[in-house]
Scaffold this motif. Structure first.
Motif, short mmCIF file in Angstrom:
data_model
loop_
_atom_site.label_atom_id
_atom_site.label_comp_id
_atom_site.label_asym_id
_atom_site.label_seq_id
_atom_site.Cartn_x
_atom_site.Cartn_y
_atom_site.Cartn_z
N GLU A 145 -4.41 -31.48 -23.24
CA GLU A 145 -2.97 -31.77 -23.38
C GLU A 145 -2.18 -30.49 -23.63
O GLU A 145 -1.07 -30.33 -23.12
N GLU B 218 -4.30 -38.09 -16.84
CA GLU B 218 -3.89 -39.12 -17.81
C GLU B 218 -4.62 -40.44 -17.53
O GLU B 218 -4.88 -41.21 -18.45
N HIS C 31 -1.71 -28.87 -20.42
CA HIS C 31 -0.61 -29.54 -19.69
C HIS C 31 0.74 -29.03 -20.21
O HIS C 31 1.65 -28.78 -19.44
N GLU D 203 3.51 -33.87 -23.94
CA GLU D 203 2.19 -33.23 -23.87
C GLU D 203 1.79 -32.67 -25.25
O GLU D 203 0.65 -32.81 -25.69
FE LIG Z 1 -1.25 -34.69 -20.62
#
Ligand SMILES: [Fe+2]
Ligand SMILES: [Fe+2]
Length: 204
Positions: free
Chosen positions: A70, A152, A73, A39
């Motif tokens: 990201e 994703e 995440h 990530e």
């Molecule tokens: Fe991701």
């Protein structure tokens, strides 16, 4: 062919082998540690593209949003690692990203297209594996992985659309070449279990 009509299965040239899923479920702490790195790397790859092509404002705006997502995440995975009591461990990078990067052209013309296409392939493989693992993991991870599969999958379409726009004549042929390489890396026996590795060579 409209990129929005593509599913991750349609750009991946081989599905993840069941043996990789078995290996992943037997090594959840190692998988999560690598996942956290992935990530962080996904955010860093997006930032590198923004620095490389500052004149492409549409790409910059899209990748800025993607990089922030990201990093969120990353924070979610770190929370999961902490909740599960997984200690920090520094890992060697696997072969996947390194060898895929080697397959991409390192100067333009061609570099931008290849970076966008490898981005699309990595995101598509991530989406496929999150979706495979989600129903097999315990509840907190199952929910996280199901959510990440959707995110994703959006990222893979985004990268693919920019690739198509960057090289309307060439993107499909180049995708074919890079997708074959990606499929080998994700399916052939591997030395170390990683989120994007092949199944482990030595079966326990
Ligand atoms: Fe991701
Ligand atoms: Fe992503």
């Amino acid at each position: 062919m409209a990129a929005r009509s593509l599913s991750h299965a349609s750009i991946l040239r081989a599905p993840t082998p069941p043996a990789w899923v078995e290996d992943a479920l037997a090594n959840v702490p190692a998988l999560l540690q690598d996942h956290a790195n992935c990530e962080k790397k996904a955010a860093s790859t997006a930032l590198a593209l923004m620095f490389a092509y500052p004149e492409d404002r549409a790409l910059g705006a899209a990748l800025s949003r993607l990089a922030r997502e990201e990093l969120r995440h990353f924070e979610q995975v770190i929370r999961a690692l902490t909740a599960l009591g997984v200690p920090f461990a520094r890992q060697r990078p696997g072969r996947y990203a390194q060898q895929l990067r080697r397959a991409a052209r390192s100067s333009d013309p061609g570099r931008k297209l290849d970076l966008l296409l490898t981005g699309a392939l990595i995101e598509a493989r991530s989406a496929e594996r999150f979706a495979l693992l989600a129903p097999l993991l315990p509840p907190p991870l199952a929910r996280l992985y199901a959510d990440l599969a959707g995110a994703e999958a959006r990222h893979f379409v985004l990268y693919l659309e920019f690739a198509r726009d960057a090289a309307p004549q060439d993107w499909q042929a180049r995708l074919e070449t890079l997708a074959r390489q990606e499929a080998q890396l994700a399916t052939e026996p591997d030395e170390t279990l990683r989120f994007h590795s092949g199944p482990l060579r030595a079966r326990s």
